[in-house]
Each structure stands twice: as structure tokens, then as C-alpha cells.
Design an enzyme around this catalytic site. Structure first.
Site, PDB file in Angstrom:
ATOM      1  N   LYS A  44      49.256  26.330  -4.464  1.00  0.00           N
ATOM      2  CA  LYS A  44      48.557  25.586  -5.043  1.00  0.00           C
ATOM      3  C   LYS A  44      47.105  25.416  -4.720  1.00  0.00           C
ATOM      4  O   LYS A  44      46.315  24.981  -5.162  1.00  0.00           O
ATOM      5  CB  LYS A  44      48.953  23.909  -4.432  1.00  0.00           C
ATOM      6  CG  LYS A  44      50.679  23.795  -4.942  1.00  0.00           C
ATOM      7  CD  LYS A  44      50.686  22.044  -4.427  1.00  0.00           C
ATOM      8  CE  LYS A  44      52.389  21.971  -4.586  1.00  0.00           C
ATOM      9  NZ  LYS A  44      52.560  20.605  -3.838  1.00  0.00           N
ATOM     10  N   GLY A  45      46.955  26.077  -3.455  1.00  0.00           N
ATOM     11  CA  GLY A  45      45.512  26.018  -2.813  1.00  0.00           C
ATOM     12  C   GLY A  45      44.336  26.370  -3.658  1.00  0.00           C
ATOM     13  O   GLY A  45      43.305  25.990  -3.424  1.00  0.00           O
ATOM     14  N   GLU A 100      41.999  33.383  -5.285  1.00  0.00           N
ATOM     15  CA  GLU A 100      42.630  32.764  -3.911  1.00  0.00           C
ATOM     16  C   GLU A 100      41.476  31.807  -3.573  1.00  0.00           C
ATOM     17  O   GLU A 100      40.164  32.004  -3.410  1.00  0.00           O
ATOM     18  CB  GLU A 100      42.984  33.986  -3.404  1.00  0.00           C
ATOM     19  CG  GLU A 100      43.669  33.502  -2.081  1.00  0.00           C
ATOM     20  CD  GLU A 100      44.982  32.769  -2.293  1.00  0.00           C
ATOM     21  OE1 GLU A 100      44.904  31.658  -2.771  1.00  0.00           O
ATOM     22  OE2 GLU A 100      45.812  32.838  -1.515  1.00  0.00           O
ATOM     23  N   ASP A 101      41.985  30.859  -2.678  1.00  0.00           N
ATOM     24  CA  ASP A 101      41.038  29.961  -1.961  1.00  0.00           C
ATOM     25  C   ASP A 101      40.521  30.629  -0.388  1.00  0.00           C
ATOM     26  O   ASP A 101      39.771  30.691  -0.063  1.00  0.00           O
ATOM     27  CB  ASP A 101      41.787  28.826  -1.535  1.00  0.00           C
ATOM     28  CG  ASP A 101      43.438  28.679  -1.285  1.00  0.00           C
ATOM     29  OD1 ASP A 101      43.754  29.994  -0.908  1.00  0.00           O
ATOM     30  OD2 ASP A 101      43.817  27.861  -1.161  1.00  0.00           O
ATOM     31  N   ASP A 104      43.777  35.443   4.522  1.00  0.00           N
ATOM     32  CA  ASP A 104      43.848  35.150   5.952  1.00  0.00           C
ATOM     33  C   ASP A 104      44.425  36.668   6.592  1.00  0.00           C
ATOM     34  O   ASP A 104      43.529  37.838   6.648  1.00  0.00           O
ATOM     35  CB  ASP A 104      44.680  34.020   6.312  1.00  0.00           C
ATOM     36  CG  ASP A 104      45.299  33.842   7.673  1.00  0.00           C
ATOM     37  OD1 ASP A 104      44.375  34.104   8.472  1.00  0.00           O
ATOM     38  OD2 ASP A 104      46.104  33.224   7.791  1.00  0.00           O
ATOM     39  N   LYS A 132      38.941  35.284   6.235  1.00  0.00           N
ATOM     40  CA  LYS A 132      39.242  35.366   7.809  1.00  0.00           C
ATOM     41  C   LYS A 132      39.069  36.733   8.347  1.00  0.00           C
ATOM     42  O   LYS A 132      40.533  37.069   8.383  1.00  0.00           O
ATOM     43  CB  LYS A 132      40.339  34.411   8.271  1.00  0.00           C
ATOM     44  CG  LYS A 132      40.157  33.148   8.215  1.00  0.00           C
ATOM     45  CD  LYS A 132      41.280  32.361   8.750  1.00  0.00           C
ATOM     46  CE  LYS A 132      41.618  30.986   8.517  1.00  0.00           C
ATOM     47  NZ  LYS A 132      42.985  30.328   8.704  1.00  0.00           N
ATOM     48  N   PHE A 153      41.887  26.641  11.135  1.00  0.00           N
ATOM     49  CA  PHE A 153      42.524  26.109  10.262  1.00  0.00           C
ATOM     50  C   PHE A 153      41.862  25.207   9.313  1.00  0.00           C
ATOM     51  O   PHE A 153      41.370  24.092   9.943  1.00  0.00           O
ATOM     52  CB  PHE A 153      44.065  25.512  10.914  1.00  0.00           C
ATOM     53  CG  PHE A 153      45.138  25.314   9.759  1.00  0.00           C
ATOM     54  CD1 PHE A 153      45.771  26.472   9.007  1.00  0.00           C
ATOM     55  CD2 PHE A 153      45.126  24.005   9.014  1.00  0.00           C
ATOM     56  CE1 PHE A 153      46.589  26.393   7.942  1.00  0.00           C
ATOM     57  CE2 PHE A 153      45.986  23.575   8.051  1.00  0.00           C
ATOM     58  CZ  PHE A 153      46.654  24.846   7.467  1.00  0.00           C
ATOM     59  N   ASP A 160      45.282  22.558   2.124  1.00  0.00           N
ATOM     60  CA  ASP A 160      46.080  21.502   2.821  1.00  0.00           C
ATOM     61  C   ASP A 160      46.295  21.724   4.404  1.00  0.00           C
ATOM     62  O   ASP A 160      46.544  22.592   4.867  1.00  0.00           O
ATOM     63  CB  ASP A 160      47.310  21.126   1.868  1.00  0.00           C
ATOM     64  CG  ASP A 160      48.525  22.258   2.144  1.00  0.00           C
ATOM     65  OD1 ASP A 160      48.176  23.519   2.135  1.00  0.00           O
ATOM     66  OD2 ASP A 160      49.563  21.730   2.346  1.00  0.00           O
ATOM     67  N   ARG A 166      44.192  18.021   0.152  1.00  0.00           N
ATOM     68  CA  ARG A 166      43.699  19.046  -0.820  1.00  0.00           C
ATOM     69  C   ARG A 166      42.507  18.565  -1.409  1.00  0.00           C
ATOM     70  O   ARG A 166      41.641  19.141  -2.222  1.00  0.00           O
ATOM     71  CB  ARG A 166      44.757  19.272  -1.578  1.00  0.00           C
ATOM     72  CG  ARG A 166      46.029  20.142  -0.952  1.00  0.00           C
ATOM     73  CD  ARG A 166      46.956  20.541  -2.378  1.00  0.00           C
ATOM     74  NE  ARG A 166      48.268  21.148  -1.818  1.00  0.00           N
ATOM     75  CZ  ARG A 166      48.422  22.395  -1.522  1.00  0.00           C
ATOM     76  NH1 ARG A 166      47.300  23.269  -1.314  1.00  0.00           N
ATOM     77  NH2 ARG A 166      49.560  22.551  -0.877  1.00  0.00           N
TER      78      ARG A 166
END
Ligand code: 5GP
Length: 177
Positions: A44-45, A100-101, A104, A132, A153, A160, A166
Site C-alpha cells: 500500500k505504501g 515505490e515509497d 530498504d 536506505k 523507521f 505506515d 499513512r
């Protein structure tokens, strides 16, 4: 954000996000003009970022979504990925832009780009608002990268923590109390 809970520390405010989205959209518009690209958001991000990005790109394009799951929960992704919701259009000959948000470890985007490449697209590129780099476990090329972020984080702007935050307009560091 007004009245931020004490567990949130501002990291990237909405102005910086907007400037970053604008910069990425200009690069993408320049590269994809006339190619009718397909933006593929990872649910969902990415939904907030994707909505702002595609409106700023201003060229004819399509949008679709996939939903992926990695086993495990909490504040770290766990590495085994499955497709929960797939695309329902053909990718043959299409120029695909994965949106993509955050990248990582890189496992999610690496998995998805390889998965999409098996569907005979003309090209697959990756756009991520944040990355990151210190957390990477697979080598993944981010063709359009917004901002590098520290190993914290993050929540807000689509990201979220247990489905909360969100809808924050800014990106904040989530500090466990
Ligand atoms: P990767 O597979 O690159 O390790 O992780 C990608 C996914 O992990 C992201 O799509 C996101 O769902 C989640 N993730 C990684 N870092 C963060 C973070 O700082 N905050 C949140 N909310 N999700 C994150």
C-alpha cells in the site's frame, strides 16, 4: 504536522517532498515522453507518492498496482515475498516504471523488477521516493531516486506503522517509546 504524537520526529517535510516529486516527475517526463509508460505502484505504501508523481508527470500514461507480501511483521521486512495482487494487463512491449515509497534491503523491488521482466516488457525501471542505502542486501539500481534516508523507521506520506500514519503529509521518524 500539528499536534504530532511524541513518538514522531519530522524528517522530510511536505515542502521538501513536493520539490522532490517535482524533480523526479521532470526527469521521468523527459525520458518517457511519447512512450505511453505504465506506472506500477506497490501497495500500500506507494499510493500517496504515486498519486502525486503521476499528476506531475503530465504525459499520457497508465497506472496499475501490485500488492506484495513478505513474511513476518513489525518494523523490518523479512525477505520472502509473494504476489498478493497481480497486474491485470499485458506488459508485452510496454515501458514499465515501478513506483515505490522506500527501498530498504532492496528485496521487494528486486523481486518485483525481475518478476515483471519475465512478462516481455520493452523496459522496466525503478523510481523510489526514498532509499536506505545502509540497509541494502541486494544490488538494485534505482533509476529515479528522490532522497537517501538514514536507517530509521519512517512513517507518513503512505508509509505506515501497523496501518497508522499513512495519511500524514510529512515523513517522520517513528521513535518507539
Ligand atoms: P525492502 O524489501 O527494500 O527491504 O523493503 C521494502 C518495504 O519495506 C517497503 O515497501 C516498506 O513497505 C517496508 N519498509 C522498509 N523500510 C520502511 C520504513 O522505514 N518505514 C515503513 N513504514 N516501511 C518500511
Amino acid at each position: 504536522m500539528n499536534n504530532s504524537p511524541s513518538e514522531l520526529k519530522m524528517l522530510i517535510d511536505r515542502k521538501q517532498i513536493a520539490a522532490t516529486v517535482k524533480k523526479l516527475a521532470e526527469e521521468i517526463r523527459r525520458d518517457y515522453d511519447g512512450l505511453n509508460p505504465l506506472a506500477v505502484g506497490i501497495l500500500k505504501g506507494s499510493f500517496v507518492f504515486l498519486a502525486d508523481l503521476v499528476r506531475a508527470i503530465e504525459i499520457p500514461m497508465q497506472v496499475d498496482f501490485v500488492k506484495l507480501s513478505s513474511y513476518g511483521s513489525g518494523t523490518r521486512s523479512a525477505g520472502r515475498i509473494t504476489v498478493l495482487l497481480d497486474l491485470n494487463c499485458s506488459l508485452e512491449g510496454r515501458h514499465v516504471l515501478v513506483v515505490e515509497d522506500i527501498v530498504d534491503t532492496g528485496l521487494t523491488t528486486s523481486f518485483l523488477c525481475n518478476y515483471l521482466k519475465q512478462k516481455s516488457p520493452a523496459s522496466v525501471r525503478l523510481c523510489s521516493l526514498t532509499s536506505k542505502p545502509s540497509r541494502r542486501v541486494v544490488d538494485i539500481k534505482i533509476d529515479y531516486l528522490g532522497l537517501e534516508v538514514p536507517d530509521k523507521f519512517l512513517v507518513g506520506y503512505g508509509l505506515d506503522c501497523a496501518e497508522k500514519y499513512r495519511n500524514l503529509p510529512d515523513i517522520c521518524e517513528f521513535q518507539e517509546e
